[in-house]
Scaffold this motif. Sequence first.
Motif, PDB file in Angstrom:
ATOM      1  N   MET A 263      74.612  18.153  25.466  1.00  0.00           N
ATOM      2  CA  MET A 263      75.654  17.674  26.360  1.00  0.00           C
ATOM      3  C   MET A 263      75.009  16.965  27.544  1.00  0.00           C
ATOM      4  SD  MET A 263      78.615  20.634  26.603  1.00  0.00           S
ATOM      5  CE  MET A 263      79.747  19.532  27.495  1.00  0.00           C
ATOM      6  N   VAL A 264      75.619  15.867  27.967  1.00  0.00           N
ATOM      7  CA  VAL A 264      75.238  15.225  29.219  1.00  0.00           C
ATOM      8  C   VAL A 264      76.079  15.862  30.313  1.00  0.00           C
ATOM      9  CG1 VAL A 264      75.094  13.075  30.514  1.00  0.00           C
ATOM     10  CG2 VAL A 264      74.633  13.085  28.048  1.00  0.00           C
ATOM     11  N   LEU A 265      75.390  16.525  31.258  1.00  0.00           N
ATOM     12  CA  LEU A 265      76.050  17.309  32.294  1.00  0.00           C
ATOM     13  C   LEU A 265      75.446  16.982  33.655  1.00  0.00           C
ATOM     14  CD1 LEU A 265      75.883  20.775  30.469  1.00  0.00           C
ATOM     15  CD2 LEU A 265      77.960  19.405  30.774  1.00  0.00           C
ATOM     16  N   GLY A 266      76.239  17.162  34.698  1.00  0.00           N
ATOM     17  CA  GLY A 266      75.754  17.005  36.056  1.00  0.00           C
ATOM     18  C   GLY A 266      76.232  18.151  36.930  1.00  0.00           C
ATOM     19  N   PRO A 267      75.476  18.507  37.984  1.00  0.00           N
ATOM     20  CA  PRO A 267      75.904  19.572  38.897  1.00  0.00           C
ATOM     21  C   PRO A 267      77.083  19.121  39.752  1.00  0.00           C
ATOM     22  CG  PRO A 267      73.964  18.499  39.759  1.00  0.00           C
ATOM     23  CD  PRO A 267      74.238  17.867  38.419  1.00  0.00           C
ATOM     24  N   SER A 268      77.508  19.957  40.645  1.00  0.00           N
ATOM     25  CA  SER A 268      78.623  19.624  41.518  1.00  0.00           C
ATOM     26  C   SER A 268      78.275  18.426  42.394  1.00  0.00           C
ATOM     27  CB  SER A 268      78.983  20.817  42.406  1.00  0.00           C
ATOM     28  OG  SER A 268      77.971  21.037  43.368  1.00  0.00           O
ATOM     29  N   LYS A 269      79.293  17.797  42.968  1.00  0.00           N
ATOM     30  CA  LYS A 269      79.064  16.635  43.825  1.00  0.00           C
ATOM     31  C   LYS A 269      78.131  16.961  44.984  1.00  0.00           C
ATOM     32  CE  LYS A 269      81.933  13.699  41.784  1.00  0.00           C
ATOM     33  NZ  LYS A 269      81.450  12.460  41.125  1.00  0.00           N
ATOM     34  N   ARG A 302      71.185  21.680  36.897  1.00  0.00           N
ATOM     35  CA  ARG A 302      70.590  21.437  38.211  1.00  0.00           C
ATOM     36  C   ARG A 302      70.518  19.958  38.570  1.00  0.00           C
ATOM     37  NH1 ARG A 302      68.082  25.099  41.218  1.00  0.00           N
ATOM     38  NH2 ARG A 302      68.029  27.249  40.485  1.00  0.00           N
ATOM     39  N   GLU A 303      70.441  19.093  37.553  1.00  0.00           N
ATOM     40  CA  GLU A 303      70.407  17.657  37.799  1.00  0.00           C
ATOM     41  C   GLU A 303      71.180  16.965  36.686  1.00  0.00           C
ATOM     42  OE1 GLU A 303      67.054  19.153  37.569  1.00  0.00           O
ATOM     43  OE2 GLU A 303      67.368  19.178  35.398  1.00  0.00           O
ATOM     44  N   PRO A 304      71.657  15.746  36.941  1.00  0.00           N
ATOM     45  CA  PRO A 304      72.413  15.048  35.899  1.00  0.00           C
ATOM     46  C   PRO A 304      71.488  14.525  34.808  1.00  0.00           C
ATOM     47  CG  PRO A 304      72.189  13.646  37.833  1.00  0.00           C
ATOM     48  CD  PRO A 304      71.575  14.958  38.196  1.00  0.00           C
ATOM     49  N   ARG A 305      71.690  15.007  33.578  1.00  0.00           N
ATOM     50  CA  ARG A 305      70.858  14.607  32.445  1.00  0.00           C
ATOM     51  C   ARG A 305      71.462  15.170  31.166  1.00  0.00           C
ATOM     52  NH1 ARG A 305      67.684  18.954  30.639  1.00  0.00           N
ATOM     53  NH2 ARG A 305      67.240  20.598  32.176  1.00  0.00           N
ATOM     54  N   MET A 306      70.764  14.955  30.060  1.00  0.00           N
ATOM     55  CA  MET A 306      71.169  15.543  28.799  1.00  0.00           C
ATOM     56  C   MET A 306      70.542  16.923  28.654  1.00  0.00           C
ATOM     57  SD  MET A 306      70.462  14.400  24.894  1.00  0.00           S
ATOM     58  CE  MET A 306      69.048  15.525  24.887  1.00  0.00           C
ATOM     59  N   TYR A 307      71.345  17.904  28.253  1.00  0.00           N
ATOM     60  CA  TYR A 307      70.892  19.276  28.062  1.00  0.00           C
ATOM     61  C   TYR A 307      70.962  19.627  26.581  1.00  0.00           C
ATOM     62  CZ  TYR A 307      71.070  19.935  33.110  1.00  0.00           C
ATOM     63  OH  TYR A 307      70.850  19.831  34.465  1.00  0.00           O
ATOM     64  N   GLN A 308      69.847  20.135  26.038  1.00  0.00           N
ATOM     65  CA  GLN A 308      69.871  20.624  24.657  1.00  0.00           C
ATOM     66  C   GLN A 308      70.300  22.088  24.689  1.00  0.00           C
ATOM     67  OE1 GLN A 308      66.524  22.022  22.032  1.00  0.00           O
ATOM     68  NE2 GLN A 308      66.734  19.941  21.241  1.00  0.00           N
ATOM     69  N   LEU A 309      71.459  22.367  24.104  1.00  0.00           N
ATOM     70  CA  LEU A 309      72.067  23.691  24.210  1.00  0.00           C
ATOM     71  C   LEU A 309      71.923  24.523  22.952  1.00  0.00           C
ATOM     72  CD1 LEU A 309      75.298  22.536  26.056  1.00  0.00           C
ATOM     73  CD2 LEU A 309      73.209  23.480  27.063  1.00  0.00           C
ATOM     74  N   ILE A 310      71.883  23.866  21.793  1.00  0.00           N
ATOM     75  CA  ILE A 310      71.783  24.574  20.517  1.00  0.00           C
ATOM     76  C   ILE A 310      70.782  23.857  19.624  1.00  0.00           C
ATOM     77  CG2 ILE A 310      73.008  25.208  18.386  1.00  0.00           C
ATOM     78  CD1 ILE A 310      73.869  26.897  20.774  1.00  0.00           C
TER      79      ILE A 310
END
Length: 338
Positions: A263-269, A302-310
Amino acid sequence: MAIAAPAVSGVEAIASGSGDEGRMPDLDGAVGWLNSAPLSSKSLRGKVVLVNFWTYSCINSLRELPYMKAWAAKYKDTGLAVIGVHSPEFGFEKDPANVKNAVLDLKVTYPVPIDSNHSIWQAFRNEYWPANYLVDAKGRIRYHHFGEGEYVQSEHVIQALLGENGATGLDGSMVRITADGAEAPPSEDVRSPETYVGYAQAENFASPERMSRDSRKTYSPPASPALNQWGFGGSWKAGAESGQLESVPGKIVFRFHARDVHMVLGPSKKGTPVRFKVKLNGAAPGDDHGFDSGADGAGEVREPRMYQLIRQKGLVNDVNFEIEFLDPGVEAFSFTFG
């Protein structure tokens, strides 16, 4: 993979071609350069140039990186220059600080122009991530390939252009790549496509409530999603390119078929980290956790990027994935699979 106007994001292999395709455009318009002073088509004359268009949250771009690094190292002394043009897909990838951090984390050492305004992209009339253009020593584009793959053919072209330029003693073997994490090759059993969370390109949204645009709304996760259906749970604000969790508890569910879930995720504003837990079919992933999650499913944005979750270790089947966020403010941009 999904079509992203005006480009195609995350393609495995679309097209390739060889021949004289015209003069290499200049590299004007970058908002900054990493690992090099600014370069130009004129200053690169006399070298064989590989221009790689990439963006740091794209799984297909990441899976090409081991080849870019290996070719840059192997052929540096025989006249090859690799230029990694970073052209963003999502808004956070326009930020030079984010690109600099990603380049450091990914150990990219060849020159990277930060093409935040797509100036170089437009000069090449490019439409894809990733995309590779091979330029001869006279500044003519002689080969292109869009998407992942065809690495052997691309390396043969590199060798041919270097030989044409007078390089001697070339090692005619192909590079051997070993990579893990997000840079590892995809599995052969991927039946789930790149899926965007923002309403501009969202597909297969299956929460009972219709997605609202740019306003806060409470959603229920789909009880029995079909393959590749997904939905929100909790209070979310769906924007054009992402969904933002307004308050906890909140989750996203997705029924997928693949080895890997990213998932591509980012922390709060405000930049505050966001804790999460992932589950497969309602249980902690155990040995099937990804690089960015633990066996108990826990992790942190912690930072906006792609996260490998599974990363599943056994046979691939249709599986229900769930990510629950324990803090508000997270931004979810897209799912990709491998």
